[in-house]
Scaffold this motif. Structure first.
Motif, PDB file in Angstrom:
ATOM      1  N   ASP A  28      -5.188 -22.481   7.366  1.00 24.31           N
ATOM      2  CA  ASP A  28      -4.136 -21.334   7.042  1.00 24.31           C
ATOM      3  C   ASP A  28      -4.916 -20.023   6.698  1.00 24.31           C
ATOM      4  N   ARG A  29      -4.297 -18.948   7.103  1.00 18.63           N
ATOM      5  CA  ARG A  29      -4.731 -17.869   6.808  1.00 18.63           C
ATOM      6  C   ARG A  29      -4.098 -17.106   5.427  1.00 18.63           C
ATOM      7  N   VAL A  30      -4.478 -16.643   4.541  1.00 18.87           N
ATOM      8  CA  VAL A  30      -4.061 -15.927   3.205  1.00 18.87           C
ATOM      9  C   VAL A  30      -4.545 -14.536   3.271  1.00 18.87           C
ATOM     10  N   ALA A  31      -3.772 -13.518   3.355  1.00 15.77           N
ATOM     11  CA  ALA A  31      -4.210 -12.134   3.053  1.00 15.77           C
ATOM     12  C   ALA A  31      -4.163 -11.469   1.702  1.00 15.77           C
ATOM     13  N   VAL A  32      -5.280 -11.122   1.353  1.00 15.32           N
ATOM     14  CA  VAL A  32      -5.252 -10.658   0.083  1.00 15.32           C
ATOM     15  C   VAL A  32      -5.446  -8.970  -0.152  1.00 15.32           C
ATOM     16  N   TYR A  33      -4.566  -8.497  -1.062  1.00 14.44           N
ATOM     17  CA  TYR A  33      -4.583  -7.281  -1.075  1.00 14.44           C
ATOM     18  C   TYR A  33      -4.457  -6.990  -2.589  1.00 14.44           C
ATOM     19  N   MET A  34      -5.741  -6.991  -3.219  1.00 14.00           N
ATOM     20  CA  MET A  34      -5.678  -6.836  -4.588  1.00 14.00           C
ATOM     21  C   MET A  34      -6.592  -5.748  -5.162  1.00 14.00           C
ATOM     22  N   PRO A  35      -6.396  -5.384  -6.397  1.00  7.92           N
ATOM     23  CA  PRO A  35      -7.392  -4.616  -7.109  1.00  7.92           C
ATOM     24  C   PRO A  35      -8.462  -5.273  -7.488  1.00  7.92           C
ATOM     25  N   MET A  36      -9.509  -4.895  -8.073  1.00  8.01           N
ATOM     26  CA  MET A  36     -10.822  -5.418  -8.627  1.00  8.01           C
ATOM     27  C   MET A  36     -10.583  -6.162  -9.729  1.00  8.01           C
ATOM     28  N   ILE A  37      -9.865  -7.243  -9.923  1.00 12.69           N
ATOM     29  CA  ILE A  37      -9.612  -8.125 -10.957  1.00 12.69           C
ATOM     30  C   ILE A  37      -9.853  -9.478 -10.938  1.00 12.69           C
ATOM     31  N   PRO A  38      -9.957 -10.246 -12.087  1.00 14.30           N
ATOM     32  CA  PRO A  38     -10.677 -11.457 -11.773  1.00 14.30           C
ATOM     33  C   PRO A  38      -9.817 -12.373 -10.566  1.00 14.30           C
ATOM     34  N   GLU A  39      -8.355 -12.044 -10.706  1.00 12.94           N
ATOM     35  CA  GLU A  39      -7.475 -12.787  -9.733  1.00 12.94           C
ATOM     36  C   GLU A  39      -7.941 -12.557  -8.457  1.00 12.94           C
ATOM     37  N   ALA A  40      -8.668 -11.417  -8.172  1.00 14.63           N
ATOM     38  CA  ALA A  40      -9.040 -11.398  -6.577  1.00 14.63           C
ATOM     39  C   ALA A  40     -10.136 -12.348  -6.343  1.00 14.63           C
ATOM     40  N   VAL A  41     -11.133 -12.636  -7.345  1.00 14.01           N
ATOM     41  CA  VAL A  41     -12.174 -13.636  -6.915  1.00 14.01           C
ATOM     42  C   VAL A  41     -11.569 -15.044  -6.846  1.00 14.01           C
ATOM     43  N   ILE A  42     -10.659 -15.195  -7.844  1.00 15.87           N
ATOM     44  CA  ILE A  42     -10.176 -16.561  -7.944  1.00 15.87           C
ATOM     45  C   ILE A  42      -9.073 -16.983  -6.877  1.00 15.87           C
ATOM     46  N   THR A  43      -8.606 -15.821  -6.308  1.00 18.50           N
ATOM     47  CA  THR A  43      -7.776 -16.191  -5.009  1.00 18.50           C
ATOM     48  C   THR A  43      -8.754 -16.555  -3.831  1.00 18.50           C
ATOM     49  N   MET A  44      -9.678 -15.737  -3.840  1.00 16.45           N
ATOM     50  CA  MET A  44     -10.775 -16.114  -2.759  1.00 16.45           C
ATOM     51  C   MET A  44     -11.279 -17.505  -2.617  1.00 16.45           C
ATOM     52  N   LEU A  45     -11.626 -17.582  -3.947  1.00 16.43           N
ATOM     53  CA  LEU A  45     -12.124 -19.084  -4.295  1.00 16.43           C
ATOM     54  C   LEU A  45     -11.292 -20.378  -3.934  1.00 16.43           C
ATOM     55  N   ALA A  46     -10.031 -20.042  -4.540  1.00 14.31           N
ATOM     56  CA  ALA A  46      -8.815 -20.695  -4.215  1.00 14.31           C
ATOM     57  C   ALA A  46      -8.600 -21.100  -2.910  1.00 14.31           C
ATOM     58  N   CYS A  47      -8.731 -20.189  -2.142  1.00 15.42           N
ATOM     59  CA  CYS A  47      -8.705 -20.491  -0.666  1.00 15.42           C
ATOM     60  C   CYS A  47      -9.630 -21.346  -0.058  1.00 15.42           C
ATOM     61  N   ALA A  48     -10.864 -20.996  -0.516  1.00 17.25           N
ATOM     62  CA  ALA A  48     -12.057 -21.657  -0.067  1.00 17.25           C
ATOM     63  C   ALA A  48     -12.052 -23.230  -0.686  1.00 17.25           C
ATOM     64  N   ARG A  49     -11.280 -23.586  -1.877  1.00 15.57           N
ATOM     65  CA  ARG A  49     -11.427 -24.808  -2.215  1.00 15.57           C
ATOM     66  C   ARG A  49     -10.285 -25.376  -1.497  1.00 15.57           C
TER      67      ARG A  49
END
Ligand code: WTA
Length: 647
Positions: free
Chosen positions: A131-152
């Motif tokens: 599935d595709r997840v669009a990410v529109y975020m500031p530079m906060i830890p949740e941006a990195v966490i979101t990318m890694l959660a998708c990868a997970r």
């Protein structure tokens, strides 16, 4: 030491750096001797596989490469879990510095919990493998966490830079058919709260029928509208989820992410990267280009996760290698112009990766500012995004690096996924302004019109002759465009779109784009995309955009527009209308795409076949005498333009 006459100057790495460097010159020899097996060895040494691969490269259907195809692994497991399992759970993974001065840190154990919770939260919103997840975020830890959660989960993230407009969000969400959008209420920019969620709302109002949910992180507390049934808060969905999550086992060639980048035509290209090869070259370059020592280094890449640099050298490369890294939310001048150096001092940054534009800006602000901070922790510096001019290089080396930090000038692209041409610190005698030499295991060349290799002292087109692990696999949904754009200009070679030159030592100098792509502050912008945005304004009949040389930003966008008859008759004030058009481009694309100047002209220079001669407009934009006009359909046009600007 003066910063003049640096053309011939070279910088050998200090002996104490050489003595401890990860890379030695034998790396090149090994790569040469081993061929693709070199990469197989790196893949096994640097990554943890669930199932080992039996084939290294399948190039039977070029240009569609398959690396390590029957291997399986998980990117998030490699970036997080395995470090915890190896007993390094207490090591700091992220040191977050917010623009207002708030800070948070996450150990690898913390990050494992956060990423697992996010993966469970996303799964509860219906997200699974592919599935595709669009990410529109500031530079906060949740941006990195979101990318890694998708990868997970084996889901594919598509990050849209937070500075882009609602329109950019809409087109990317639609092209990728995203099911989920992850965003935040907003962020901080130069001391003021900014918003992101309203742009997502506007984007989804106009499109995005595939989106079931919008997940919102509360960052700055700005009031945002929440659409019942669609919008949910991160703190409700993620923070309450279980911290136990088994990473999905994905194939090496399963997609990891899509990242859109500007091309020569208006429509951005969804560059697709897959898992095994991408992570291998990312990790490899962290180890050798950045000489990373995970136990002792504090690494800081100043890019945003919205760009490929943030993908490869914030989210994946450093974490896969188990690094401790700083991420910073804000701008270099907020609340003061010493902010970057304050961060280096505060966290004891040892490796810093930034852009020539940032360096030139700091140079302008004056060296008294960095002089106020203790920068002695730095041991290696890196740049990316555009060629670094020797003045900026020597300033960076002397003022920031204290004269003894090697600098790596890394050439690569969204499409290449990881470093391709760079110095190896501790090995290369650096030559300011040149990226110098292909990364070990990568085969770049400079060729002429016919695709023949050039000799020292000649200039032509930059190509890659052999497949490499982190190469893009296709353009999302458009294999044909992938072939056309990159693999058709020269037979069996990847065409990068950059011009380049071999100097007398055979070192490579990048000369900039040879297509209609501009490079403003290291950001890629397409001339035709900005032209379309201008023409979409009711007062504009025609527009032509050029990238004009600019001292600070490398290139600056200069737009020439012809008004519609109606608008011309209305007798607009040129300056005022120019301002409106700039704002319009900012809204349609992004503030970074705003033309520096909008010149309203009576005509545009065209050839008999109707092609706009941007070269002549560039002469005007750069205040040069206009060049040869003999191929123009109407040879008086340039005079008319010059006259109209004098009015
Ligand atoms: C330019 C950024 C000269 C180049 C990682 C390339 C550079 C484009 C350098 C890719 C460098 C990047 N020297 N030019 N060290 N690094 N470029 O996709 O024109 O945002 O084609 O990737 O930036 O930009 P992109």
């Amino acid at each position: 030491m003066t910063e003049h006459n640096h053309e011939q100057q070279t910088f050998a790495p200090p002996q104490d750096f050489v003595d401890q460097a990860n890379a030695g010159s034998e790396l090149y020899e090994q790569a040469e001797a081993e061929g693709t097996e070199f990469w197989a060895r790196q893949a096994r040494e640097l990554l943890t596989w669930s199932k080992d691969f039996t084939t290294t490269l399948d190039w039977s259907n070029p240009p569609f490469a398959k690396w390590f195809e029957d291997g399986t692994l998980n990117a998030a497991y490699n970036a997080v879990d395995r470090h915890v399992e190896a007993g390094n759970g207490d090591r700091i993974a992220l040191l977050f510095e917010g623009e207002p001065g708030d800070s948070r840190s996450f150990t690898y154990a913390d990050l494992k919990d956060e990423v697992s919770k996010a993966a469970n939260g996303f799964a509860s919103l219906g997200i699974g493998k592919g599935d595709r997840v669009a990410v529109y975020m500031p530079m906060i830890p949740e941006a990195v966490i979101t990318m890694l959660a998708c990868a997970r989960l084996g889901a594919i993230h598509s990050v849209v830079f937070g500075g882009f407009s609602a329109e950019a969000v809409r087109s990317r969400v639609e092209d990728g058919e995203a099911k989920l959008v992850v965003t935040a209420d907003g962020s901080y920019r130069r001391g003021k709260p900014t918003t992101l969620k309203p742009a997502v709302d506007a984007a989804l109002e106009k499109g995005g029928p595939t989106v079931d949910h919008v997940l919102v992180v509360r960052r700055n507390g700005e009031e945002v509208a929440m659409t019942e049934g669609r919008d949910v808060w991160w703190h409700d969905v993620v923070d309450t989820a279980s911290a136990e999550h088994a990473p999905a086992e994905v194939g090496a060639e399963d997609p990891l992410f899509i990242l859109y980048t500007s091309g020569t035509t208006g429509k951005p290209k969804g560059v697709l990267h897959t898992t095994g090869g991408y992570l291998t070259q990312g990790a490899f370059s962290m180890k050798y280009t950045f000489d990373l020592k995970p136990e002792s280094d504090v690494y800081w890449c100043t890019a945003d996760v919205g760009w490929v640099t943030g993908h490869s050298y914030i989210t994946y490369g450093p974490l896969v290698m188990g690094a401790t890294q700083v991420i910073y939310e804000g701008t270099p001048d907020s609340p003061h112009r010493g902010r970057f150096w304050e961060i280096v001092q505060k966290y004891g940054v040892t490796i810093m990766y930034t852009s020539p534009t940032a360096i030139r800006t700091m140079m302008k602000w004056g060296e008294e500012i960095p002089a106020e901070y203790d920068l002695t922790s730095l041991r290696l510096l890196g740049t990316v995004g555009e060629a670094i001019n020797p003045e900026a290089w020597t300033w960076f080396h002397r003022v920031i690096g204290g004269g003894d930090c090697p600098i790596v000038d890394t050439w690569w692209q969204t499409e290449t996924g990881a470093h391709m041409i760079t110095q190896l610190p501790g090995v290369t005698v650096a030559k300011p302004g040149s990226a110098q030499r292909a990364l070990a295991g990568v085969k770049v060349d400079v060729v002429d019109e016919m695709g023949e290799s050039l000799e020292n002292g000649q200039q032509g087109f930059l190509v890659v002759r052999e497949p490499w692990p982190s190469m893009m696999r296709t353009i999302w949904g458009d294999d044909e465009r992938f072939v056309q754009t990159y693999w058709s200009r020269f037979e069996s070679m990847y065409f990068a779109g950059d011009g380049a030159r071999y100097d007398d030592d055979g070192d490579i100098w990048i000369l900039g784009r040879v297509d209609d792509v501009m490079n403003v502050s290291g950001h890629r912008l397409s001339t035709s995309e900005i032209e379309s945005a201008l023409v979409s304004h009711h007062t504009v009949a025609e527009a032509a955009v050029v990238g004009a040389a600019d001292e600070t930003t490398g290139q600056a966008v200069v737009a020439f527009v012809i008004l519609t008859d109606e608008a011309a008759q209305e007798g607009h004030d040129k300056a005022e209308l120019g301002e409106k058009l700039r704002a319009h481009v900012g809204q349609e694309i992004s503030p970074i795409a705003k033309p520096k100047r909008v010149l309203i002209v009576p005509e545009l220079p065209k050839t008999r076949s109707g092609k706009i001669m941007r070269r002549l407009l560039k002469d005007v934009a750069e205040d040069r005498p206009v060049g040869d006009v003999t191929t123009l359909a109407d040879q008086t046009v340039m005079q008319q333009i010059v006259d109209s600007l004098g009015e």
